[in-house]
Design a protein around this motif. Structure first.
Motif, PDB file in Angstrom:
ATOM      1  N   GLN A 167       0.803  -1.215   0.000  1.00 25.81           N
ATOM      2  CA  GLN A 167       0.000   0.000   0.000  1.00 25.81           C
ATOM      3  C   GLN A 167       0.840   1.271   0.000  1.00 25.81           C
ATOM      4  OE1 GLN A 167      -3.666  -0.314  -0.286  1.00 25.81           O
ATOM      5  NE2 GLN A 167      -2.482  -2.054  -1.055  1.00 25.81           N
ATOM      6  N   CYS A 168       2.005   1.243   0.620  1.00 21.27           N
ATOM      7  CA  CYS A 168       2.849   2.445   0.636  1.00 21.27           C
ATOM      8  C   CYS A 168       3.305   2.792  -0.783  1.00 21.27           C
ATOM      9  CB  CYS A 168       4.039   2.272   1.564  1.00 21.27           C
ATOM     10  SG  CYS A 168       5.111   0.857   1.184  1.00 21.27           S
ATOM     11  N   ILE A 169       3.617   1.764  -1.569  1.00 23.57           N
ATOM     12  CA  ILE A 169       4.026   2.002  -2.961  1.00 23.57           C
ATOM     13  C   ILE A 169       2.851   2.575  -3.753  1.00 23.57           C
ATOM     14  CG2 ILE A 169       4.682   0.865  -5.129  1.00 23.57           C
ATOM     15  CD1 ILE A 169       6.476  -0.987  -3.487  1.00 23.57           C
ATOM     16  N   GLU A 170       1.650   2.069  -3.483  1.00 24.39           N
ATOM     17  CA  GLU A 170       0.458   2.537  -4.191  1.00 24.39           C
ATOM     18  C   GLU A 170       0.206   4.032  -3.988  1.00 24.39           C
ATOM     19  OE1 GLU A 170      -1.694   0.797  -6.260  1.00 24.39           O
ATOM     20  OE2 GLU A 170      -0.278  -0.866  -6.120  1.00 24.39           O
ATOM     21  N   VAL A 171       0.465   4.543  -2.778  1.00 23.78           N
ATOM     22  CA  VAL A 171       0.130   5.932  -2.474  1.00 23.78           C
ATOM     23  C   VAL A 171       1.292   6.904  -2.619  1.00 23.78           C
ATOM     24  CG1 VAL A 171      -1.768   5.278  -0.951  1.00 23.78           C
ATOM     25  CG2 VAL A 171       0.509   5.683   0.016  1.00 23.78           C
ATOM     26  N   CYS A 172       2.508   6.419  -2.741  1.00 27.32           N
ATOM     27  CA  CYS A 172       3.674   7.311  -2.800  1.00 27.32           C
ATOM     28  C   CYS A 172       3.657   8.154  -4.078  1.00 27.32           C
ATOM     29  CB  CYS A 172       4.972   6.499  -2.728  1.00 27.32           C
ATOM     30  SG  CYS A 172       6.445   7.540  -2.752  1.00 27.32           S
ATOM     31  N   PRO A 173       3.638   9.473  -3.940  1.00 26.28           N
ATOM     32  CA  PRO A 173       3.572  10.332  -5.131  1.00 26.28           C
ATOM     33  C   PRO A 173       4.902  10.492  -5.875  1.00 26.28           C
ATOM     34  CG  PRO A 173       3.632  11.693  -3.177  1.00 26.28           C
ATOM     35  CD  PRO A 173       3.555  10.255  -2.706  1.00 26.28           C
ATOM     36  N   VAL A 174       6.017  10.102  -5.234  1.00 26.48           N
ATOM     37  CA  VAL A 174       7.318  10.288  -5.889  1.00 26.48           C
ATOM     38  C   VAL A 174       8.034   8.973  -6.163  1.00 26.48           C
ATOM     39  CG1 VAL A 174       7.686  12.654  -5.078  1.00 26.48           C
ATOM     40  CG2 VAL A 174       8.453  10.747  -3.664  1.00 26.48           C
ATOM     41  N   ASP A 175       7.345   7.859  -5.974  1.00 32.51           N
ATOM     42  CA  ASP A 175       7.917   6.535  -6.258  1.00 32.51           C
ATOM     43  C   ASP A 175       9.283   6.319  -5.616  1.00 32.51           C
ATOM     44  OD1 ASP A 175       5.681   5.834  -7.816  1.00 32.51           O
ATOM     45  OD2 ASP A 175       6.547   6.790  -9.578  1.00 32.51           O
ATOM     46  N   CYS A 176       9.369   6.608  -4.317  1.00 27.24           N
ATOM     47  CA  CYS A 176      10.650   6.475  -3.621  1.00 27.24           C
ATOM     48  C   CYS A 176      10.717   5.234  -2.740  1.00 27.24           C
ATOM     49  CB  CYS A 176      10.941   7.731  -2.811  1.00 27.24           C
ATOM     50  SG  CYS A 176       9.843   7.977  -1.409  1.00 27.24           S
ATOM     51  N   ILE A 177       9.769   4.308  -2.889  1.00 28.93           N
ATOM     52  CA  ILE A 177       9.758   3.095  -2.068  1.00 28.93           C
ATOM     53  C   ILE A 177      10.115   1.914  -2.960  1.00 28.93           C
ATOM     54  CG2 ILE A 177       8.421   1.623  -0.534  1.00 28.93           C
ATOM     55  CD1 ILE A 177       6.676   4.145   0.033  1.00 28.93           C
ATOM     56  N   ILE A 178      11.188   1.241  -2.576  1.00 23.26           N
ATOM     57  CA  ILE A 178      11.716   0.138  -3.385  1.00 23.26           C
ATOM     58  C   ILE A 178      11.974  -1.082  -2.503  1.00 23.26           C
ATOM     59  CG2 ILE A 178      12.778   1.705  -5.072  1.00 23.26           C
ATOM     60  CD1 ILE A 178      15.502   1.125  -3.654  1.00 23.26           C
ATOM     61  N   LYS A 179      12.243  -2.215  -3.139  1.00 26.56           N
ATOM     62  CA  LYS A 179      12.634  -3.416  -2.390  1.00 26.56           C
ATOM     63  C   LYS A 179      14.027  -3.183  -1.794  1.00 26.56           C
ATOM     64  CE  LYS A 179       9.892  -6.668  -4.985  1.00 26.56           C
ATOM     65  NZ  LYS A 179       9.253  -7.645  -4.141  1.00 26.56           N
ATOM     66  N   ASP A 180      14.178  -3.565  -0.544  1.00 28.89           N
ATOM     67  CA  ASP A 180      15.439  -3.372   0.172  1.00 28.89           C
ATOM     68  C   ASP A 180      16.378  -4.536  -0.145  1.00 28.89           C
ATOM     69  OD1 ASP A 180      17.525  -3.089   1.955  1.00 28.89           O
ATOM     70  OD2 ASP A 180      16.239  -2.649   3.674  1.00 28.89           O
ATOM     71  N   PRO A 181      17.440  -4.287  -0.914  1.00 29.77           N
ATOM     72  CA  PRO A 181      18.352  -5.372  -1.283  1.00 29.77           C
ATOM     73  C   PRO A 181      19.088  -5.987  -0.098  1.00 29.77           C
ATOM     74  CG  PRO A 181      19.272  -3.258  -1.929  1.00 29.77           C
ATOM     75  CD  PRO A 181      17.872  -2.989  -1.425  1.00 29.77           C
ATOM     76  N   ASN A 182      19.082  -5.298   1.035  1.00 31.35           N
ATOM     77  CA  ASN A 182      19.745  -5.819   2.234  1.00 31.35           C
ATOM     78  C   ASN A 182      18.864  -6.771   3.037  1.00 31.35           C
ATOM     79  OD1 ASN A 182      22.155  -4.304   1.844  1.00 31.35           O
ATOM     80  ND2 ASN A 182      21.050  -2.491   2.536  1.00 31.35           N
ATOM     81  N   HIS A 183      17.607  -6.918   2.635  1.00 30.91           N
ATOM     82  CA  HIS A 183      16.672  -7.783   3.357  1.00 30.91           C
ATOM     83  C   HIS A 183      15.874  -8.640   2.382  1.00 30.91           C
ATOM     84  CE1 HIS A 183      17.484  -4.576   6.322  1.00 30.91           C
ATOM     85  NE2 HIS A 183      17.474  -5.599   7.150  1.00 30.91           N
TER      86      HIS A 183
END
Length: 82
Positions: free
Chosen positions: A49-65
């Motif tokens: 849901q955070c990706i759905e609402v983010c207006p600047v597309d700054c949420i990505i998969k964390d390669p460290n996890h």
């Protein structure tokens, strides 16, 4: 994988209330996601849901996890007691 917020975050406050696990909080400069609580909304929704609402597309998969769907579902079960 848990998700992470990049430094492109504009602190718009829309992602935090959307997280069903309470994994998002205000960090020192930008919002942050607790990888121990993030399930990419597995168990709650079909998409994060955070990706759905983010207006600047700054949420990505964390390669460290890195985590599989099964691992995310197990984390969901532990967090919710399901």
């Amino acid at each position: 994988m848990a998700l992470m917020i990049t430094d492109e975050c504009i602190n718009c406050d829309v992602c935090e209330p959307e997280c069903p696990n309470g994994a998002i909080s205000q960090g020192d400069e930008i919002y942050v996601i607790d990888p121990n609580k993030c399930t990419e909304c597995v168990g709650h929704f079909d998409t994060p849901q955070c990706i759905e609402v983010c207006p600047v597309d700054c949420i990505i998969k964390d390669p460290n996890h890195p985590e599989t769907q099964d691992q995310l579902l197990e984390k969901f079960k532990k967090l919710t007691g399901s």
